[in-house]
Design a protein around this motif. Sequence first.
Motif, PDB file in Angstrom:
ATOM      1  N   THR A   1       7.400 -20.869  -4.155  1.00 41.45           N
ATOM      2  CA  THR A   1       8.775 -20.996  -4.636  1.00 41.45           C
ATOM      3  C   THR A   1       9.539 -19.709  -4.353  1.00 41.45           C
ATOM      4  O   THR A   1       9.053 -18.614  -4.631  1.00 41.45           O
ATOM      5  CB  THR A   1       8.798 -21.318  -6.142  1.00 41.45           C
ATOM      6  N   VAL A   2      10.721 -19.862  -3.799  1.00 40.16           N
ATOM      7  CA  VAL A   2      11.563 -18.733  -3.418  1.00 40.16           C
ATOM      8  C   VAL A   2      12.570 -18.480  -4.546  1.00 40.16           C
ATOM      9  O   VAL A   2      13.345 -19.365  -4.892  1.00 40.16           O
ATOM     10  CB  VAL A   2      12.308 -19.030  -2.099  1.00 40.16           C
ATOM     11  N   SER A   3      12.548 -17.283  -5.093  1.00 40.65           N
ATOM     12  CA  SER A   3      13.467 -16.955  -6.183  1.00 40.65           C
ATOM     13  C   SER A   3      14.707 -16.231  -5.657  1.00 40.65           C
ATOM     14  O   SER A   3      14.712 -15.702  -4.533  1.00 40.65           O
ATOM     15  CB  SER A   3      12.764 -16.069  -7.219  1.00 40.65           C
ATOM     16  N   LYS A   4      15.735 -16.172  -6.477  1.00 42.92           N
ATOM     17  CA  LYS A   4      16.936 -15.418  -6.139  1.00 42.92           C
ATOM     18  C   LYS A   4      16.574 -13.949  -5.917  1.00 42.92           C
ATOM     19  O   LYS A   4      17.049 -13.322  -4.977  1.00 42.92           O
ATOM     20  CB  LYS A   4      17.967 -15.543  -7.262  1.00 42.92           C
ATOM     21  N   ASP A   5      15.705 -13.413  -6.779  1.00 40.82           N
ATOM     22  CA  ASP A   5      15.269 -12.025  -6.615  1.00 40.82           C
ATOM     23  C   ASP A   5      14.556 -11.802  -5.286  1.00 40.82           C
ATOM     24  O   ASP A   5      14.735 -10.766  -4.644  1.00 40.82           O
ATOM     25  CB  ASP A   5      14.372 -11.584  -7.775  1.00 40.82           C
ATOM     26  N   ASP A   6      13.724 -12.775  -4.871  1.00 40.47           N
ATOM     27  CA  ASP A   6      13.040 -12.678  -3.573  1.00 40.47           C
ATOM     28  C   ASP A   6      14.057 -12.593  -2.438  1.00 40.47           C
ATOM     29  O   ASP A   6      13.910 -11.790  -1.510  1.00 40.47           O
ATOM     30  CB  ASP A   6      12.153 -13.900  -3.317  1.00 40.47           C
TER      31      ASP A   6
ATOM     32  N   PRO B   1      17.599 -20.497  -3.606  1.00 41.04           N
ATOM     33  CA  PRO B   1      16.795 -20.072  -4.766  1.00 41.04           C
ATOM     34  C   PRO B   1      16.213 -21.295  -5.478  1.00 41.04           C
ATOM     35  O   PRO B   1      16.910 -22.290  -5.668  1.00 41.04           O
ATOM     36  CB  PRO B   1      17.814 -19.358  -5.661  1.00 41.04           C
ATOM     37  N   GLY B   2      14.931 -21.212  -5.796  1.00 39.87           N
ATOM     38  CA  GLY B   2      14.252 -22.314  -6.463  1.00 39.87           C
ATOM     39  C   GLY B   2      13.567 -23.297  -5.530  1.00 39.87           C
ATOM     40  O   GLY B   2      12.794 -24.140  -5.982  1.00 39.87           O
ATOM     41  N   ASP B   3      13.838 -23.205  -4.234  1.00 40.09           N
ATOM     42  CA  ASP B   3      13.165 -24.099  -3.287  1.00 40.09           C
ATOM     43  C   ASP B   3      11.671 -23.775  -3.240  1.00 40.09           C
ATOM     44  O   ASP B   3      11.280 -22.609  -3.237  1.00 40.09           O
ATOM     45  CB  ASP B   3      13.742 -23.971  -1.877  1.00 40.09           C
TER      46      ASP B   3
END
Length: 147
Positions: A20-25, A95-97
């Motif tokens: 999962t890809v976060s906004k922070d990432d 984000p969230g994907d």
Amino acid sequence: MVEWFEDLKVGMRFRSEAVTVSKDDIFRFAREYDPQPFHLDEEAAKKSILGGLAASGWHTAAIAMRLAASCKPFGPHPLFGAGVDELRWLKPVRPGDAIHLEGELVELVPSRSKPHGVARVKWTAYNQNGEAVYTFNPIAIVPSRPK
């Protein structure tokens, strides 16, 4: 079990776990490697052709590389490459994907003079909705069975 080039067969399929890809990432990668407004600022991203915050394409490529390595398509051997063909970013990663990778072995070419062969896996990264977001077709060098 795959240990050597000779163990590979065209048509073999591989599938990774999801990440999962976060906004922070997205922000962290962009700050270091692709510092463009549409990867660093949500308001700027909304005004861009992306229509909102999205991971850098190179971030998506890096995620796909990690997922390909985790699949261990060539058994214990690392993923050595001589290039990549057909690299395409198909859809923004948001984000969230949750991204996972699927691959199919499409070509095997044994070397006539070296102790390895070339394997081509067509990889596609998908999001949690089953939408393709990225494709690439690396030219992989896989060791041959010792004689």
